[in-house]
Design a protein around this motif. Structure first.
Motif, PDB file in Angstrom:
ATOM      1  N   GLU A 254     -14.036  -0.885 -10.342  1.00 41.68           N
ATOM      2  CA  GLU A 254     -13.038  -1.914 -10.074  1.00 41.68           C
ATOM      3  C   GLU A 254     -11.631  -1.406 -10.364  1.00 41.68           C
ATOM      4  N   ALA A 255     -11.499  -0.584 -11.399  1.00 40.19           N
ATOM      5  CA  ALA A 255     -10.193   0.004 -11.692  1.00 40.19           C
ATOM      6  C   ALA A 255      -9.724   0.871 -10.528  1.00 40.19           C
ATOM      7  N   LYS A 256     -10.633   1.662  -9.964  1.00 46.32           N
ATOM      8  CA  LYS A 256     -10.262   2.509  -8.834  1.00 46.32           C
ATOM      9  C   LYS A 256      -9.920   1.664  -7.617  1.00 46.32           C
ATOM     10  N   ARG A 257     -10.648   0.578  -7.394  1.00 50.31           N
ATOM     11  CA  ARG A 257     -10.330  -0.312  -6.277  1.00 50.31           C
ATOM     12  C   ARG A 257      -8.922  -0.880  -6.420  1.00 50.31           C
ATOM     13  N   GLN A 258      -8.544  -1.213  -7.640  1.00 50.38           N
ATOM     14  CA  GLN A 258      -7.188  -1.708  -7.877  1.00 50.38           C
ATOM     15  C   GLN A 258      -6.170  -0.624  -7.544  1.00 50.38           C
ATOM     16  N   THR A 259      -6.494   0.604  -7.882  1.00 54.07           N
ATOM     17  CA  THR A 259      -5.597   1.724  -7.614  1.00 54.07           C
ATOM     18  C   THR A 259      -5.379   1.925  -6.119  1.00 54.07           C
ATOM     19  N   THR A 260      -6.419   1.699  -5.319  1.00 57.47           N
ATOM     20  CA  THR A 260      -6.284   1.919  -3.877  1.00 57.47           C
ATOM     21  C   THR A 260      -5.273   0.969  -3.247  1.00 57.47           C
ATOM     22  N   THR A 261      -5.100  -0.209  -3.841  1.00 56.64           N
ATOM     23  CA  THR A 261      -4.150  -1.161  -3.256  1.00 56.64           C
ATOM     24  C   THR A 261      -2.718  -0.649  -3.377  1.00 56.64           C
ATOM     25  N   SER A 262      -2.365  -0.070  -4.536  1.00 57.85           N
ATOM     26  CA  SER A 262      -1.018   0.468  -4.693  1.00 57.85           C
ATOM     27  C   SER A 262      -0.850   1.755  -3.888  1.00 57.85           C
ATOM     28  N   ALA A 263      -1.919   2.540  -3.751  1.00 65.18           N
ATOM     29  CA  ALA A 263      -1.847   3.742  -2.914  1.00 65.18           C
ATOM     30  C   ALA A 263      -1.584   3.359  -1.457  1.00 65.18           C
ATOM     31  N   MET A 264      -2.282   2.338  -0.969  1.00 61.35           N
ATOM     32  CA  MET A 264      -2.059   1.877   0.398  1.00 61.35           C
ATOM     33  C   MET A 264      -0.639   1.340   0.572  1.00 61.35           C
ATOM     34  N   ALA A 265      -0.110   0.679  -0.451  1.00 63.13           N
ATOM     35  CA  ALA A 265       1.261   0.178  -0.369  1.00 63.13           C
ATOM     36  C   ALA A 265       2.241   1.335  -0.190  1.00 63.13           C
TER      37      ALA A 265
END
Length: 355
Positions: A254-265
């Motif tokens: 879940e932590a990595k999933r959260q990270t992907t959102t800022s990476a996509m931004a």
């Protein structure tokens, strides 16, 4: 060096920077409420300071004016230092910033920080709408000197602003025959380059390095800052802070999933599609090209994500390499609830005091 009430086992002071807060599906009111809740948690859990960045025309951010938000957070917190990390000074008149932060320090003496940066905090068209010229960065050192002059009411003879006063401040106290303020905003120089490091050293001010922006060379910047540091009336030796992006959860996935959102931004910003924090499921469903996936993977790997223990290991490795005085955790994924839970987990890991 003293850092306030933090008494945990971390080899550095720990702070928080809120960078975002309004993911897709979140209203501005909910985003701001999330930032308030995050500040309360940071205050209650013994973090040293809580900063917010100045951004404009970005769908994922609610805080376009850190001074306004700081004023709100003064009433919502008890002891944590509050500040802007930072104010993009070329977007503003130095006198205005001196007055705003003088007011904030009068409201919360000894708790206010003012981090100064020179980036626009937005895209080119919006920077133009802010009346920021193409050569705005060229005058940044002079703007900083002017700001310091207004805050201290100290300009050299013959300076065109020698008779211009920032209120509240030392001049107002003298006019009203009361003691001068014992505190003022703590001024930090922000950056991610040798330019900012050298300016901070020249002015004898603390230096905050933003490691969340790409492959910035922190080693060179910190070496230059320390080697060229000139003691000032506010600082006798170098003081350093590094900010790093984090996503912390008991569930590493879940932590990595959260990270992907800022990476996509970040990817969206590079593509000039607007900085948005999309839901993790939507990011996972995105059909990235090979080049886009490389960018996404790079930003995910730069993010310190995982359990509190995993993140702490990376923080301590960074500290061993850089010997910084303070580490600032940059949170700002799609879920503000996960951001709040994450700083609770790292506070527990380091046994920070509950207040």
């Amino acid at each position: 060096m003293q850092f306030g009430p933090q008494t945990g086992t971390a080899p550095f002071a720990l702070s928080v920077l809120a960078d975002g807060g309004t993911g897709v599906g979140t209203t501005a009111e909910e985003g701001l409420a999330g930032t308030v809740a995050l500040a309360r948690t940071a205050d209650r859990r013994g973090f040293h300071r809580f900063w917010m960045s100045e951004h404009h025309a970005m769908g994922a951010t609610s805080v376009s004016s850190p001074p306004l938000m700081i004023a709100r957070l003064i009433a919502e917190t008890a002891r944590i230092r509050l500040g802007a990390g930072g104010v993009m000074l070329p977007n503003h008149a130095p006198l205005l910033i001196a007055e705003q932060f003088g007011m904030l320090d009068a409201l919360a003496p000894g708790r206010i920080d003012l981090g100064l940066g020179r980036a626009p905090g937005t895209d080119g068209a919006t920077a133009s709408a802010l009346r920021r010229g193409a050569d705005a960065n060229d005058g940044f050192p002079q703007q900083v000197v002017e700001l310091l002059g207004f805050l201290t009411d100290k300009f050299p003879p013959g300076h065109p602003y020698r008779t211009v006063r920032a209120v509240p401040g030392p001049w107002q106290a003298a006019q009203n025959r009361v003691p001068a303020p014992l505190t003022g905003p703590d001024i930090w120089m922000l950056g991610s380059s040798p330019y900012s490091a050298r300016l901070a050293a020249q002015l004898g001010r603390p230096y905050a390095f933003a490691l969340q922006f790409g492959d910035a060379d922190i080693d060179t910047a910190l070496r230059l800052y320390r080697d060229e540091f000139q003691p000032s009336d506010v600082l006798t030796e170098p003081r350093t802070l590094v900010s790093v992006p984090v996503a912390i959860s008991d569930d590493p996935t879940e932590a990595k999933r959260q990270t992907t959102t800022s990476a996509m931004a970040m990817l969206r910003m590079f593509k000039r599609e607007g900085y948005l924090l999309l839901p993790p499921d939507e990011v996972e469903a995105y059909a990235a090209t090979a080049q886009e996936q490389e960018i996404l993977d790079a930003y995910v790997s730069r993010n310190y994500h995982g359990t509190a223990a995993t993140v702490a290991d990376r923080l301590e490795a960074l500290h061993e390499r850089t010997d910084v005085d303070e580490v600032m955790l940059v949170v700002g994924g799609h879920s503000s609830a996960l951001d709040g839970d994450g700083i609770e987990l790292i506070a527990d890991h380091y046994d920070l005091p509950r207040t």
